[in-house]
Design a protein around this motif. Structure first.
Motif, PDB file in Angstrom:
ATOM      1  N   VAL A 208       0.828  -1.212   0.000  1.00 51.93           N
ATOM      2  CA  VAL A 208       0.000   0.000   0.000  1.00 51.93           C
ATOM      3  C   VAL A 208       0.859   1.258   0.000  1.00 51.93           C
ATOM      4  O   VAL A 208       0.458   2.309  -0.546  1.00 51.93           O
ATOM      5  N   ALA A 209       2.053   1.182   0.589  1.00 50.73           N
ATOM      6  CA  ALA A 209       2.914   2.367   0.666  1.00 50.73           C
ATOM      7  C   ALA A 209       3.355   2.854  -0.708  1.00 50.73           C
ATOM      8  O   ALA A 209       3.620   4.047  -0.890  1.00 50.73           O
ATOM      9  N   VAL A 210       3.426   1.960  -1.684  1.00 48.61           N
ATOM     10  CA  VAL A 210       3.959   2.329  -3.002  1.00 48.61           C
ATOM     11  C   VAL A 210       3.120   3.412  -3.686  1.00 48.61           C
ATOM     12  O   VAL A 210       3.667   4.458  -4.067  1.00 48.61           O
ATOM     13  N   PRO A 211       1.806   3.231  -3.882  1.00 47.97           N
ATOM     14  CA  PRO A 211       1.043   4.314  -4.529  1.00 47.97           C
ATOM     15  C   PRO A 211       1.025   5.607  -3.723  1.00 47.97           C
ATOM     16  O   PRO A 211       0.989   6.702  -4.298  1.00 47.97           O
ATOM     17  N   ILE A 212       1.060   5.487  -2.381  1.00 46.07           N
ATOM     18  CA  ILE A 212       1.102   6.694  -1.553  1.00 46.07           C
ATOM     19  C   ILE A 212       2.412   7.442  -1.781  1.00 46.07           C
ATOM     20  O   ILE A 212       2.442   8.682  -1.886  1.00 46.07           O
ATOM     21  N   MET A 213       3.519   6.707  -1.870  1.00 44.35           N
ATOM     22  CA  MET A 213       4.825   7.335  -2.112  1.00 44.35           C
ATOM     23  C   MET A 213       4.875   7.981  -3.496  1.00 44.35           C
ATOM     24  O   MET A 213       5.445   9.062  -3.665  1.00 44.35           O
ATOM     25  N   ILE A 214       4.279   7.323  -4.487  1.00 40.06           N
ATOM     26  CA  ILE A 214       4.249   7.901  -5.837  1.00 40.06           C
ATOM     27  C   ILE A 214       3.489   9.222  -5.823  1.00 40.06           C
ATOM     28  O   ILE A 214       3.954  10.233  -6.370  1.00 40.06           O
ATOM     29  N   ALA A 215       2.316   9.225  -5.179  1.00 40.05           N
ATOM     30  CA  ALA A 215       1.522  10.455  -5.093  1.00 40.05           C
ATOM     31  C   ALA A 215       2.283  11.542  -4.348  1.00 40.05           C
ATOM     32  O   ALA A 215       2.273  12.720  -4.761  1.00 40.05           O
ATOM     33  N   MET A 216       2.956  11.166  -3.275  1.00 43.07           N
ATOM     34  CA  MET A 216       3.709  12.135  -2.477  1.00 43.07           C
ATOM     35  C   MET A 216       4.847  12.740  -3.293  1.00 43.07           C
ATOM     36  O   MET A 216       5.072  13.965  -3.264  1.00 43.07           O
ATOM     37  N   MET A 217       5.578  11.901  -4.049  1.00 41.64           N
ATOM     38  CA  MET A 217       6.707  12.401  -4.827  1.00 41.64           C
ATOM     39  C   MET A 217       6.240  13.329  -5.943  1.00 41.64           C
ATOM     40  O   MET A 217       6.969  14.251  -6.336  1.00 41.64           O
ATOM     41  N   ILE A 218       5.038  13.100  -6.470  1.00 48.89           N
ATOM     42  CA  ILE A 218       4.503  13.999  -7.498  1.00 48.89           C
ATOM     43  C   ILE A 218       4.132  15.342  -6.881  1.00 48.89           C
ATOM     44  O   ILE A 218       4.446  16.408  -7.431  1.00 48.89           O
ATOM     45  N   VAL A 219       3.491  15.297  -5.723  1.00 52.48           N
ATOM     46  CA  VAL A 219       3.028  16.529  -5.079  1.00 52.48           C
ATOM     47  C   VAL A 219       4.193  17.417  -4.652  1.00 52.48           C
ATOM     48  O   VAL A 219       4.148  18.639  -4.828  1.00 52.48           O
ATOM     49  N   VAL A 220       5.247  16.824  -4.097  1.00 51.94           N
ATOM     50  CA  VAL A 220       6.345  17.641  -3.544  1.00 51.94           C
ATOM     51  C   VAL A 220       7.147  18.359  -4.627  1.00 51.94           C
ATOM     52  O   VAL A 220       7.982  19.213  -4.302  1.00 51.94           O
ATOM     53  N   ARG A 221       6.892  18.056  -5.895  1.00 50.60           N
ATOM     54  CA  ARG A 221       7.575  18.764  -6.973  1.00 50.60           C
ATOM     55  C   ARG A 221       6.641  19.736  -7.703  1.00 50.60           C
ATOM     56  O   ARG A 221       7.031  20.339  -8.686  1.00 50.60           O
ATOM     57  N   ARG A 222       5.429  19.905  -7.195  1.00 52.89           N
ATOM     58  CA  ARG A 222       4.478  20.812  -7.828  1.00 52.89           C
ATOM     59  C   ARG A 222       4.555  22.208  -7.204  1.00 52.89           C
ATOM     60  O   ARG A 222       4.315  22.378  -6.014  1.00 52.89           O
ATOM     61  N   HIS A 223       4.883  23.195  -8.027  1.00 54.67           N
ATOM     62  CA  HIS A 223       5.003  24.566  -7.535  1.00 54.67           C
ATOM     63  C   HIS A 223       3.666  25.097  -7.038  1.00 54.67           C
ATOM     64  O   HIS A 223       3.622  25.882  -6.091  1.00 54.67           O
ATOM     65  N   ASP A 224       2.558  24.683  -7.687  1.00 50.22           N
ATOM     66  CA  ASP A 224       1.271  25.215  -7.284  1.00 50.22           C
ATOM     67  C   ASP A 224       0.842  24.712  -5.917  1.00 50.22           C
ATOM     68  O   ASP A 224      -0.018  25.327  -5.264  1.00 50.22           O
ATOM     69  N   ARG A 225       1.445  23.617  -5.437  1.00 49.87           N
ATOM     70  CA  ARG A 225       1.132  23.076  -4.116  1.00 49.87           C
ATOM     71  C   ARG A 225       2.192  23.431  -3.071  1.00 49.87           C
ATOM     72  O   ARG A 225       1.869  23.726  -1.917  1.00 49.87           O
ATOM     73  N   MET A 226       3.430  23.395  -3.480  1.00 48.90           N
ATOM     74  CA  MET A 226       4.536  23.567  -2.535  1.00 48.90           C
ATOM     75  C   MET A 226       5.130  24.980  -2.542  1.00 48.90           C
ATOM     76  O   MET A 226       5.870  25.342  -1.631  1.00 48.90           O
ATOM     77  N   GLY A 227       4.816  25.767  -3.582  1.00 53.99           N
ATOM     78  CA  GLY A 227       5.398  27.096  -3.655  1.00 53.99           C
ATOM     79  C   GLY A 227       6.910  27.026  -3.752  1.00 53.99           C
ATOM     80  O   GLY A 227       7.469  26.249  -4.533  1.00 53.99           O
ATOM     81  N   LYS A 228       7.593  27.804  -2.928  1.00 51.98           N
ATOM     82  CA  LYS A 228       9.053  27.807  -2.943  1.00 51.98           C
ATOM     83  C   LYS A 228       9.648  26.631  -2.180  1.00 51.98           C
ATOM     84  O   LYS A 228      10.866  26.467  -2.140  1.00 51.98           O
ATOM     85  N   PHE A 229       8.796  25.792  -1.583  1.00 47.32           N
ATOM     86  CA  PHE A 229       9.287  24.671  -0.780  1.00 47.32           C
ATOM     87  C   PHE A 229       9.201  23.341  -1.519  1.00 47.32           C
ATOM     88  O   PHE A 229       9.020  22.292  -0.918  1.00 47.32           O
ATOM     89  N   ILE A 230       9.329  23.374  -2.843  1.00 44.55           N
ATOM     90  CA  ILE A 230       9.359  22.111  -3.572  1.00 44.55           C
ATOM     91  C   ILE A 230      10.599  21.327  -3.162  1.00 44.55           C
ATOM     92  O   ILE A 230      11.613  21.889  -2.752  1.00 44.55           O
ATOM     93  N   ALA A 231      10.512  20.014  -3.253  1.00 46.44           N
ATOM     94  CA  ALA A 231      11.621  19.152  -2.833  1.00 46.44           C
ATOM     95  C   ALA A 231      12.842  19.403  -3.708  1.00 46.44           C
ATOM     96  O   ALA A 231      12.723  19.463  -4.937  1.00 46.44           O
ATOM     97  N   PRO A 232      14.035  19.564  -3.107  1.00 48.06           N
ATOM     98  CA  PRO A 232      15.250  19.748  -3.900  1.00 48.06           C
ATOM     99  C   PRO A 232      15.589  18.482  -4.688  1.00 48.06           C
ATOM    100  O   PRO A 232      15.030  17.410  -4.450  1.00 48.06           O
ATOM    101  N   LEU A 233      16.520  18.600  -5.596  1.00 47.86           N
ATOM    102  CA  LEU A 233      16.871  17.487  -6.483  1.00 47.86           C
ATOM    103  C   LEU A 233      17.351  16.269  -5.701  1.00 47.86           C
ATOM    104  O   LEU A 233      16.991  15.131  -6.029  1.00 47.86           O
TER     105      LEU A 233
END
Length: 257
Positions: A208-233
Motif C-alpha cells: 500500500v505504501a507504493v502508490p502513496i509514495m508515488i503520489a507524495m513524490m509527485i506533489v512535492v515537486r508541484r510549484h502550485d502546491r509547494m510554492g518555494k518549498f518544492i523538494a530539492p533534487l
C-alpha cells in the motif's frame, strides 16, 4: 550467556540476500512495510499541523517562509533520530532471531518461540521480558495506529481532527479511534495467530505504501502546491529511488506467487 555471531556473515547477509525463494521476497516486502508504513504519512503530517496550531509563534510556512530553516531543522532531527533508533532495533531483532531460532531450524515462529529467542540473554526471565516488551509496544502502537486511521479518515471527510480537541469537539475523529481500538481488541481475541497477523499486516503496508509514495513524490515537486518549498533534487532522487525499490519488491512478490 551470549550468542556468538559471525560478524562477516552478518554484514554479508544484511546487504546481499542469499535466498531467492518466495518467502524471502515476501519477507523483504514486510521489512519495507515496517520501515516506511503508510500510517506514518498521515500521523507525522497531522502532528506537524498540530505543532503549528499549538505554537502561538509558529505559522504555516507558505505564510511565514522565514521560519522554514528552524522548522526543517527540527523535523530533520526528529526523523533522523526516530528512524535511526527504529532501524537499529529492527536489525537487532533480525540478527538475534536468526542466531537463535533460525540457527536451530525454527522458521515458523509462534509467540512462545519468539520469547525463547531471549533466553541466551534473559535466561529464566525470557518470557517475562518478552511480555513486558509486547505490552509496551502495544501501548505505544494503539494511539499511533488508531490515531493515524482517524487522521486519514477525518481529513479526507473534512472533519475536525486532532488530539488537542476534546472528544465532544471532534466526535467523528474520536469515534474512529474508538472503533479502531475495539477492532484491534477483537482481532486479539480471534483465532488469528498474532505473529502471522503482524507479518502479513507488514506485507500489506509494504504494498500500500507504493502508490502513496508515488503520489507524495509527485506533489512535492508541484510549484502550485509547494510554492518555494518544492523538494530539492537530492530529496527527489532519493525519494524516487526508495519508491522504485519498494515497487520492485512488491511487483517481484506478485510475480513469484
Amino acid at each position: 550467556m551470549f550468542v556468538k555471531l559471525d560478524v562477516g556473515a552478518v554484514v554479508h547477509g544484511l546487504f546481499i540476500p542469499h535466498s531467492d525463494n518466495r518467502a524471502a521476497i515476501v519477507t523483504i516486502v514486510a521489512i519495507f512495510g515496517t520501515t516506511i508504513s503508510p500510517y506514518l504519512f498521515f500521523w507525522q503530517s497531522a502532528q506537524e499541523v498540530e505543532e503549528v496550531e499549538s505554537d502561538p509563534v509558529a505559522e504555516a510556512l507558505v505564510e511565514a517562509p522565514w521560519q522554514a530553516r528552524r522548522q526543517f531543522r527540527r523535523i530533520w532531527f526528529d526523523t533522523l533520530i526516530g528512524m535511526g533508533f527504529s532501524n537499529l532495533v529492527a536489525i537487532a531483532i533480525i540478527i538475534s532471531t536468526a542466531a537463535t531460532l533460525h540457527a536451530h531450524g525454527i522458521v515458523d515462529i509462534q509467540t512462545s518461540q519468539a520469547a525463547q529467542a531471549l533466553e541466551p540473554v534473559a535466561g529464566k526471565y525470557a518470557f517475562f521480558l518478552f511480555t513486558i516488551g509486547i505490552i509496551g509496544t502495544g501501548l505505544l502502537a494503539i494511539p499511533v495506529l488508531a490515531g493515524s486511521t482517524a487522521y486519514a479518515i477525518g481529513d479526507s471527510r473534512g472533519w475536525r481532527s486532532g488530539l488537542d480537541y476534546k472528544p465532544w469537539e471532534a466526535a467523528g475523529f474520536y469515534t474512529v479511534i474508538g472503533l479502531a481500538t475495539l477492532l484491534g481488541i477483537a482481532i486479539d481475541w480471534s483465532p488469528l495467530d498474532p505473529i502471522k497477523a503482524l507479518f502479513w499486516s507488514a506485507v500489506i503496508n509494504g504494498v500500500v505504501a507504493v502508490p502513496i509514495m508515488i503520489a507524495m513524490m509527485i506533489v512535492v515537486r508541484r510549484h502550485d502546491r509547494m510554492g518555494k518549498f518544492i523538494a530539492p533534487l537530492s530529496i527527489t532522487v532519493l525519494g524516487w529511488a526508495a519508491t522504485l525499490i519498494m515497487a520492485s519488491a512488491a511487483i517481484a512478490m506478485v510475480v513469484v506467487q
